[in-house]
Design an enzyme around this catalytic site. Structure first.
Site, PDB file in Angstrom:
ATOM      1  N   ASN A  90       0.819  -1.218   0.000  1.00 31.06           N
ATOM      2  CA  ASN A  90       0.000   0.000   0.000  1.00 31.06           C
ATOM      3  C   ASN A  90       0.853   1.269   0.000  1.00 31.06           C
ATOM      4  O   ASN A  90       1.944   1.306   0.573  1.00 31.06           O
ATOM      5  CB  ASN A  90      -0.917   0.002   1.229  1.00 31.06           C
ATOM      6  N   HIS A  91       0.365   2.290  -0.661  1.00 31.78           N
ATOM      7  CA  HIS A  91       0.988   3.614  -0.683  1.00 31.78           C
ATOM      8  C   HIS A  91      -0.036   4.657  -0.251  1.00 31.78           C
ATOM      9  O   HIS A  91      -1.246   4.458  -0.396  1.00 31.78           O
ATOM     10  CB  HIS A  91       1.458   3.982  -2.103  1.00 31.78           C
ATOM     11  N   ARG A  92       0.438   5.778   0.227  1.00 30.44           N
ATOM     12  CA  ARG A  92      -0.466   6.903   0.495  1.00 30.44           C
ATOM     13  C   ARG A  92      -1.015   7.439  -0.822  1.00 30.44           C
ATOM     14  O   ARG A  92      -0.305   7.545  -1.819  1.00 30.44           O
ATOM     15  CB  ARG A  92       0.260   8.023   1.228  1.00 30.44           C
TER      16      ARG A  92
END
Length: 218
Positions: A90-92
């Site tokens: 996951n990434h922002r």
């Protein structure tokens, strides 16, 4: 009752390569390690190229610090290229850039707090007797029910119910393997929890019989 590790006439569940003629098939539990991953007896992965590296090559972005689990049931069959994406990928997405600057080090590491608490879809769970076809890709937090089949090349982005056949990108249920009443009866039988001696005695009924034949063994 859980499956026994030993029983007269049954294959050894504790070896790495179950087929004497090739080393392209491994029992998954023999090649998995760490507190956040597990596989049940007789679940296997088939790959002509280093199948024993399944965890490194096919379970991706699985960082212990994230805390999510991958749990695989018993008697599952994973074809070549079956892969799992875990929550560590996951990434922002709430700022102008999705780039994970802090993990690259230097002065950027001062902003590691920006990567804390990213959303998680939870654990990934594969039930018992699940068949995942060639190059199936399972996204984070997915639950695949007992007896399900996923077609080759599918991308699984949502849960798959027990005894469903799913296909596509994103994978959708194409049809159910059995009617609802039969599925309920199979889940009640839960043959994967039988003692190994009983499974061995009823292999023909499991592979070519019907639910009534299994119920007759109860």
């Amino acid at each position: 009752m859980p499956v026994s590790q030993t029983a007269p006439g049954a294959p050894d569940a504790d070896i790495r390569f179950p087929l004497s003629t090739t080393k392209r098939v491994v029992y998954l539990k023999s090649v998995l390690s760490g507190p956040n991953i597990s596989a049940g007896d007789y679940s296997y992965y088939d790959d002509p190229d280093s199948p024993e590296r399944f965890q490194d090559r096919n379970v991706l972005y699985h960082y212990e610090a994230v805390g999510d689990r991958l749990d695989i049931g018993r008697f599952c069959a994973f074809a070549t290229g079956t892969s799992f994406i875990m929550n560590g990928a996951n990434h922002r997405m709430d700022g102008p850039s999705t780039y994970p600057f802090p993990i690259m080090g230097g002065a950027w590491a001062d902003h590691m707090d920006l990567l804390m608490g990213l959303p998680s879809r939870g654990d990934t769970v594969v039930g018992h007797d699940v068949w995942l076809g060639f190059r199936t890709l399972v996204m984070p937090g997915i639950k695949i029910g007992h007896g399900a089949i996923v077609a080759a090349g599918s991308v699984v982005t949502s849960d798959i119910p027990p005894y469903a056949i799913a296909a596509g990108n994103p994978a959708r249920v194409v049809r159910m393997r059995f009617d609802a009443t039969t599925i309920a009866r199979l889940l009640e039988i839960a043959w994967w929890d039988w003692p190994l001696e009983k499974i061995t005695a009823h292999v023909r009924a499991l592979m070519s019989g019907d639910v009534a034949a299994l119920e007759a063994t109860m």
